[in-house]
Design a protein around this motif. Sequence first.
Motif, PDB file in Angstrom:
ATOM      1  N   GLY A 312       0.809  -1.210   0.000  1.00  0.00           N
ATOM      2  CA  GLY A 312       0.000   0.000   0.000  1.00  0.00           C
ATOM      3  C   GLY A 312       0.840   1.257   0.000  1.00  0.00           C
ATOM      4  O   GLY A 312       2.056   1.225   0.231  1.00  0.00           O
ATOM      5  N   VAL A 313       0.195   2.387  -0.243  1.00  0.00           N
ATOM      6  CA  VAL A 313       0.891   3.667  -0.327  1.00  0.00           C
ATOM      7  C   VAL A 313       1.419   4.052   1.062  1.00  0.00           C
ATOM      8  O   VAL A 313       0.647   4.110   2.026  1.00  0.00           O
ATOM      9  CB  VAL A 313      -0.050   4.768  -0.854  1.00  0.00           C
ATOM     10  N   PRO A 314       2.724   4.295   1.204  1.00  0.00           N
ATOM     11  CA  PRO A 314       3.279   4.618   2.525  1.00  0.00           C
ATOM     12  C   PRO A 314       2.859   6.004   3.013  1.00  0.00           C
ATOM     13  O   PRO A 314       2.420   6.845   2.235  1.00  0.00           O
ATOM     14  CB  PRO A 314       4.791   4.552   2.289  1.00  0.00           C
ATOM     15  N   ASP A 315       3.022   6.228   4.311  1.00  0.00           N
ATOM     16  CA  ASP A 315       2.597   7.484   4.918  1.00  0.00           C
ATOM     17  C   ASP A 315       3.565   8.633   4.675  1.00  0.00           C
ATOM     18  O   ASP A 315       3.189   9.796   4.807  1.00  0.00           O
ATOM     19  CB  ASP A 315       2.424   7.305   6.437  1.00  0.00           C
ATOM     20  N   ARG A 316       4.815   8.345   4.346  1.00  0.00           N
ATOM     21  CA  ARG A 316       5.792   9.424   4.189  1.00  0.00           C
ATOM     22  C   ARG A 316       5.416  10.348   3.029  1.00  0.00           C
ATOM     23  O   ARG A 316       4.739   9.953   2.090  1.00  0.00           O
ATOM     24  CB  ARG A 316       7.191   8.845   3.984  1.00  0.00           C
ATOM     25  N   ASP A 317       5.922  11.564   3.115  1.00  0.00           N
ATOM     26  CA  ASP A 317       5.563  12.599   2.147  1.00  0.00           C
ATOM     27  C   ASP A 317       6.432  12.500   0.896  1.00  0.00           C
ATOM     28  O   ASP A 317       7.661  12.425   0.981  1.00  0.00           O
ATOM     29  CB  ASP A 317       5.736  13.976   2.790  1.00  0.00           C
ATOM     30  N   PHE A 318       5.808  12.470  -0.269  1.00  0.00           N
ATOM     31  CA  PHE A 318       6.519  12.579  -1.536  1.00  0.00           C
ATOM     32  C   PHE A 318       5.556  13.136  -2.572  1.00  0.00           C
ATOM     33  O   PHE A 318       4.332  13.028  -2.436  1.00  0.00           O
ATOM     34  CB  PHE A 318       7.109  11.233  -1.992  1.00  0.00           C
ATOM     35  N   LEU A 319       6.118  13.750  -3.603  1.00  0.00           N
ATOM     36  CA  LEU A 319       5.312  14.376  -4.642  1.00  0.00           C
ATOM     37  C   LEU A 319       4.444  13.331  -5.339  1.00  0.00           C
ATOM     38  O   LEU A 319       4.946  12.321  -5.832  1.00  0.00           O
ATOM     39  CB  LEU A 319       6.223  15.066  -5.662  1.00  0.00           C
ATOM     40  N   GLY A 320       3.129  13.569  -5.379  1.00  0.00           N
ATOM     41  CA  GLY A 320       2.204  12.651  -6.017  1.00  0.00           C
ATOM     42  C   GLY A 320       1.582  11.643  -5.077  1.00  0.00           C
ATOM     43  O   GLY A 320       0.708  10.862  -5.487  1.00  0.00           O
ATOM     44  N   ARG A 321       1.986  11.650  -3.794  1.00  0.00           N
ATOM     45  CA  ARG A 321       1.480  10.646  -2.861  1.00  0.00           C
ATOM     46  C   ARG A 321      -0.044  10.724  -2.700  1.00  0.00           C
ATOM     47  O   ARG A 321      -0.733   9.693  -2.692  1.00  0.00           O
ATOM     48  CB  ARG A 321       2.134  10.809  -1.493  1.00  0.00           C
ATOM     49  N   ASP A 322      -0.577  11.936  -2.559  1.00  0.00           N
ATOM     50  CA  ASP A 322      -2.023  12.068  -2.331  1.00  0.00           C
ATOM     51  C   ASP A 322      -2.815  11.495  -3.499  1.00  0.00           C
ATOM     52  O   ASP A 322      -3.865  10.868  -3.300  1.00  0.00           O
ATOM     53  CB  ASP A 322      -2.391  13.535  -2.111  1.00  0.00           C
ATOM     54  N   ALA A 323      -2.307  11.688  -4.714  1.00  0.00           N
ATOM     55  CA  ALA A 323      -2.997  11.145  -5.890  1.00  0.00           C
ATOM     56  C   ALA A 323      -2.976   9.621  -5.874  1.00  0.00           C
ATOM     57  O   ALA A 323      -3.973   8.967  -6.198  1.00  0.00           O
ATOM     58  CB  ALA A 323      -2.349  11.676  -7.164  1.00  0.00           C
ATOM     59  N   LEU A 324      -1.844   9.029  -5.475  1.00  0.00           N
ATOM     60  CA  LEU A 324      -1.766   7.571  -5.405  1.00  0.00           C
ATOM     61  C   LEU A 324      -2.679   7.019  -4.317  1.00  0.00           C
ATOM     62  O   LEU A 324      -3.307   5.967  -4.494  1.00  0.00           O
ATOM     63  CB  LEU A 324      -0.324   7.124  -5.149  1.00  0.00           C
ATOM     64  N   ALA A 325      -2.742   7.722  -3.197  1.00  0.00           N
ATOM     65  CA  ALA A 325      -3.623   7.278  -2.114  1.00  0.00           C
ATOM     66  C   ALA A 325      -5.083   7.323  -2.552  1.00  0.00           C
ATOM     67  O   ALA A 325      -5.870   6.419  -2.234  1.00  0.00           O
ATOM     68  CB  ALA A 325      -3.398   8.142  -0.879  1.00  0.00           C
ATOM     69  N   ALA A 326      -5.461   8.371  -3.273  1.00  0.00           N
ATOM     70  CA  ALA A 326      -6.834   8.471  -3.779  1.00  0.00           C
ATOM     71  C   ALA A 326      -7.120   7.357  -4.778  1.00  0.00           C
ATOM     72  O   ALA A 326      -8.211   6.763  -4.778  1.00  0.00           O
ATOM     73  CB  ALA A 326      -7.052   9.838  -4.421  1.00  0.00           C
ATOM     74  N   ASP A 327      -6.150   7.051  -5.623  1.00  0.00           N
ATOM     75  CA  ASP A 327      -6.306   5.935  -6.569  1.00  0.00           C
ATOM     76  C   ASP A 327      -6.531   4.623  -5.817  1.00  0.00           C
ATOM     77  O   ASP A 327      -7.403   3.822  -6.180  1.00  0.00           O
ATOM     78  CB  ASP A 327      -5.062   5.803  -7.447  1.00  0.00           C
TER      79      ASP A 327
END
Length: 451
Positions: A312-327
């Motif tokens: 799953g999408v990790p909690d750490r911050d990286f560019l594009g993370r929010d979009a992957l989490a929404a996906d």
Amino acid sequence: MAEAQRSTYESVLRLRDAPFVAERPAYFSPAAAAQDESNPQGAYAPFAQILLPLEYTGWIEECAAHVTSCYLGDWSSLHKVVVRGRQALDFLAWLGIRDLSRFEHGQIKHHVQLDQNGLVASEGILCRLDEEEFLYTAGSGDWLIWQLSQGSWDAEVEDVSPDRFIFGVQGPAALDTLEKLTGDSLRDIAFSRSRMSRIDGVPVRVLRTGISGELGYELHGPTGHANAIWSAAVESGRPFGLRQLGLRSQPVQHIEAGIATNGLDYLPASILTPGAPRQFRRGTPGGSFVPENGVTDYFRKPAELGWGFRKGVPDRDFLGRDALAADAAEGEPRRTLMGLRWNAEDVSGILTAHLGGGELPDPMEVPRGRGPVFDQVLAGGRRVGVSTGRTVSVNLRATLSLCVIDENHATPGNEVVVLWGRPGTAQREVRATVAALPFKPDRRRIDVSAL
């Protein structure tokens, strides 16, 4: 040599829209003089800005060398960017999806960079040179350079592309060749690790990589010594059956190894931004695929290329993370990367079409075509995927391609159809079978201490 390479490189970038030769200079590899000795046809083609020989001894034996012996290939065309400074690691950890919290000196990591929509904007290899110094090599580092300029990171970037060569030596005889070349035991270099060595007194970095799916290495060194080191590598590898790898054969191994290539198997989302690649300026994708949403249909999410997260999408911050989490919350993406084995009879019909009657389909270049080609993949007459990288593999005696395909059609052994040819041409249907990747055994991590 070093000064000439940098001067020409800067002129090519500055005059990239100017007429070739008349105003924009031709730009060759820093090892062009040594390569010319083995290039009897004198034929060249561009890889990014650099013109490289198409063939040396013939594409069939060059395509087989990484399986039967080893090859020496030139990847000096790659963009080479050094990032250094107190916050260099923090910036790179934010820019890419890989966890860099445990990043050792000399270690190599695949660095996949996304845009804010979670689409792949750039990807390449990141090597830690020192505590606060990193080298990123990729088809383009322009996205990285632009992103750094948009923030207030305590870090700086330097484009060292014309100052360093990159030579690849891949195949079962690669270690013997390089140990003879350096006079140094290299068996301490594990996969995805690197360290310094010397060739005739010249400092070089030896990186253990695996773009061929076989035991393999890269040599990074100063441009001014490229000709001498290329010639020395050819001589060191001669007893082991080394072949020089021309540009015609260079991308074949990526398909056999199941590796998607930026600009060939997908287009980077950065092309719509000020961080667009300067190296790749021309051409539009070929093939039967017709985008419904414009150029963005050629973009890919990392999971569609086999670069997603296992847990799953990790909690750490990286560019594009929010979009992957929404996906992920929506169950996206619903496509995955698989291989296709094309029906030999159908392929033969296209290859020999010009010997018979009827309308002629788009030709099939061998071992594969130049530039990006995207073809529709059908099941029951409905589009279920996109095929790219169609290539003839002399190692597997088959025509292969990569395919981003709907998950419910991604089972190995499933039968699908590839639509060959651009719209408006005499298109042909080619039967194909879904296959797991890689197409051949992965030998990149072989224990060299036991060899």
